[in-house]
Scaffold this motif. Structure first.
Motif, PDB file in Angstrom:
ATOM      1  N   LYS A 123       0.827  -1.213   0.000  1.00 46.47           N
ATOM      2  CA  LYS A 123       0.000   0.000   0.000  1.00 46.47           C
ATOM      3  C   LYS A 123       0.859   1.260   0.000  1.00 46.47           C
ATOM      4  O   LYS A 123       0.495   2.274  -0.607  1.00 46.47           O
ATOM      5  CB  LYS A 123      -0.937   0.006   1.211  1.00 46.47           C
ATOM      6  CG  LYS A 123      -2.180  -0.825   1.018  1.00 46.47           C
ATOM      7  CD  LYS A 123      -2.967  -0.363  -0.194  1.00 46.47           C
ATOM      8  CE  LYS A 123      -4.065  -1.347  -0.571  1.00 46.47           C
ATOM      9  NZ  LYS A 123      -4.659  -1.009  -1.881  1.00 46.47           N
ATOM     10  N   VAL A 124       1.991   1.221   0.681  1.00 47.98           N
ATOM     11  CA  VAL A 124       2.894   2.375   0.676  1.00 47.98           C
ATOM     12  C   VAL A 124       3.467   2.597  -0.726  1.00 47.98           C
ATOM     13  O   VAL A 124       3.605   3.738  -1.182  1.00 47.98           O
ATOM     14  CB  VAL A 124       4.021   2.192   1.716  1.00 47.98           C
ATOM     15  CG1 VAL A 124       5.074   3.286   1.566  1.00 47.98           C
ATOM     16  CG2 VAL A 124       3.452   2.216   3.130  1.00 47.98           C
ATOM     17  N   GLU A 125       3.775   1.515  -1.422  1.00 46.23           N
ATOM     18  CA  GLU A 125       4.240   1.643  -2.803  1.00 46.23           C
ATOM     19  C   GLU A 125       3.153   2.248  -3.693  1.00 46.23           C
ATOM     20  O   GLU A 125       3.435   3.051  -4.590  1.00 46.23           O
ATOM     21  CB  GLU A 125       4.678   0.278  -3.331  1.00 46.23           C
ATOM     22  CG  GLU A 125       5.968  -0.236  -2.695  1.00 46.23           C
ATOM     23  CD  GLU A 125       6.381  -1.586  -3.233  1.00 46.23           C
ATOM     24  OE1 GLU A 125       5.604  -2.180  -4.008  1.00 46.23           O
ATOM     25  OE2 GLU A 125       7.470  -2.059  -2.885  1.00 46.23           O
ATOM     26  N   ASP A 126       1.901   1.853  -3.435  1.00 47.53           N
ATOM     27  CA  ASP A 126       0.778   2.452  -4.176  1.00 47.53           C
ATOM     28  C   ASP A 126       0.686   3.957  -3.904  1.00 47.53           C
ATOM     29  O   ASP A 126       0.420   4.750  -4.813  1.00 47.53           O
ATOM     30  CB  ASP A 126      -0.538   1.781  -3.778  1.00 47.53           C
ATOM     31  CG  ASP A 126      -0.656   0.363  -4.313  1.00 47.53           C
ATOM     32  OD1 ASP A 126       0.127  -0.009  -5.220  1.00 47.53           O
ATOM     33  OD2 ASP A 126      -1.517  -0.388  -3.806  1.00 47.53           O
ATOM     34  N   LEU A 127       0.911   4.337  -2.648  1.00 44.37           N
ATOM     35  CA  LEU A 127       0.877   5.757  -2.291  1.00 44.37           C
ATOM     36  C   LEU A 127       1.981   6.527  -3.009  1.00 44.37           C
ATOM     37  O   LEU A 127       1.794   7.676  -3.419  1.00 44.37           O
ATOM     38  CB  LEU A 127       1.012   5.930  -0.774  1.00 44.37           C
ATOM     39  CG  LEU A 127      -0.162   5.477   0.089  1.00 44.37           C
ATOM     40  CD1 LEU A 127       0.114   5.767   1.566  1.00 44.37           C
ATOM     41  CD2 LEU A 127      -1.451   6.168  -0.339  1.00 44.37           C
ATOM     42  N   TRP A 128       3.136   5.898  -3.153  1.00 48.95           N
ATOM     43  CA  TRP A 128       4.248   6.519  -3.875  1.00 48.95           C
ATOM     44  C   TRP A 128       3.837   6.790  -5.331  1.00 48.95           C
ATOM     45  O   TRP A 128       4.049   7.882  -5.869  1.00 48.95           O
ATOM     46  CB  TRP A 128       5.467   5.612  -3.810  1.00 48.95           C
ATOM     47  CG  TRP A 128       6.734   6.208  -4.367  1.00 48.95           C
ATOM     48  CD1 TRP A 128       6.864   7.385  -5.055  1.00 48.95           C
ATOM     49  CD2 TRP A 128       8.049   5.660  -4.262  1.00 48.95           C
ATOM     50  NE1 TRP A 128       8.183   7.601  -5.403  1.00 48.95           N
ATOM     51  CE2 TRP A 128       8.928   6.561  -4.932  1.00 48.95           C
ATOM     52  CE3 TRP A 128       8.566   4.510  -3.693  1.00 48.95           C
ATOM     53  CZ2 TRP A 128      10.287   6.316  -5.028  1.00 48.95           C
ATOM     54  CZ3 TRP A 128       9.931   4.284  -3.792  1.00 48.95           C
ATOM     55  CH2 TRP A 128      10.785   5.172  -4.447  1.00 48.95           C
TER      56      TRP A 128
END
Length: 334
Positions: free
Chosen positions: A48-53
């Motif tokens: 999910k953090v990669e998606d936010l990036w």
């Protein structure tokens, strides 16, 4: 005088950083959760953090917005029992809150666009309710002290003490490395001051900047960061960046994304999206407000409503909405 002010500001932030750390017990629970369990696993959180990036890059948000969104997400997940099906709404809610704190109002995407671009299945009202829950649980403490705060301070201090312009560190490169680290939940357990100093010293050693390394060592002594603590996180950062730079690593797309439309959608788009619309002739006597064509405005608005494409659809040609191209962007201030 400037160096003294920066060192004083550094100490103030160092004393307050503990107030914005996620709860260790909550992070440990996430790390111990199985992938297909009822709770949030580390792999699920990292994805999910990669998606936010990727979303941050798509909407043109700053690094500060991304780092703050990750901080809000980790603090919330570390204190609440969350089901995996709610994680998408939580993460998008954290990004939207962070954008409202950091970005100029003209640059903030609407909740509708956030949901559509992220291909989420929740509604605008769902997202609004989730943002309210996140805000209340975090006591509305949004302006967090993060590793980016210290990275900018360290960089400014190094500049104020360095006479050799050849030994100037690339701040954008340091920020990119920080974002890569934040995609691993293990770094959420690090003190922001130590994580930033680990990144800084590794970069200085790689570039062999002797004078700048001495400045970093003075910062370490000033903040009373132990050698063992710094070496521990330096090792983890070096390992993370080594793995991240390998061709086997799957990286988030941190370039500005291109909106792709299918052939069917392209055929339905109004022609004004492919060519500059004809503007009415300006009479010599000035504008006659009552004679302006209402039909022209209706055509533009109806064209906006017809944008029903999604990322990853059958590509016929690139398209990027004009209202994302905000011309006035300012760098974040600290």
């Amino acid at each position: 005088m400037e160096a003294f002010r920066l060192m004083k500001e550094l100490k103030v932030n160092f004393d307050q950083e503990i107030n914005y750390l996620p709860k260790e017990a909550g992070l440990a629970l996430i790390e111990s959760t199985q992938e297909n369990g009822r709770g949030i696993s580390a792999k699920c959180r990292n994805a999910k953090v990669e998606d936010l990036w990727s979303l941050t890059s798509f909407f043109g948000y700053s690094t500060q917005t991304f780092v703050l969104a990750v901080n809000l997400l980790d603090r919330f997940l570390a204190m609440m029992k969350v089901q995996p099906k709610h994680l998408a709404c939580i993460s998008i809610g954290c990004l939207h809150i962070a954008a409202k704190v950091v970005e100029q109002e003209c640059n903030i995407s609407s909740t509708h666009e956030l949901i559509r671009i992220s291909q989420s299945k929740f509604t605008v009202s769902d997202l609004s309710r989730m943002e309210k829950i996140i805000s209340e649980k975090l006591n509305f403490e949004f302006k967090a002290i993060t590793a980016l705060t210290f990275l900018h301070l360290y960089h400014a201090i190094a500049l104020s003490h360095t006479s050799d312009r050849k030994q100037v560190l690339n701040q954008d490169k340091l920020e990119a490395k920080l974002k890569a680290c934040l995609c691993r939940i293990v770094f959420s357990k690090a003190k922001p001051s130590v994580l930033a100093l680990s990144l800084l010293t590794l970069e200085i050693e790689a570039l062999q900047f002797v004078d700048t390394l001495e400045i970093a060592q003075r910062i370490q002594r000033h903040l009373k960061i132990s050698d063992s603590e710094l070496q521990h996180w330096r090792g983890l950062v070096a390992q993370c960046l080594s793995e991240y730079s390998s061709p086997e690593c799957s990286k988030p797309d941190h370039k500005k994304l291109v909106w792709i439309v299918s052939r069917r959608t392209a055929q339905n788009l109004h022609s004004s999206y492919y060519s500059v619309p004809e503007l009415p002739t300006i009479p010599e006597g000035g504008w006659d407000e009552e004679s302006e064509s209402e039909d022209w405005y209706e055509d533009v608005s109806s064209g906006e409503e017809s944008l029903s494409s999604s990322l990853g659809s059958d590509a016929e040609g690139p398209y990027f909405p004009m209202h994302y191209r905000c011309q006035s962007r300012k760098s974040p201030t600290f």
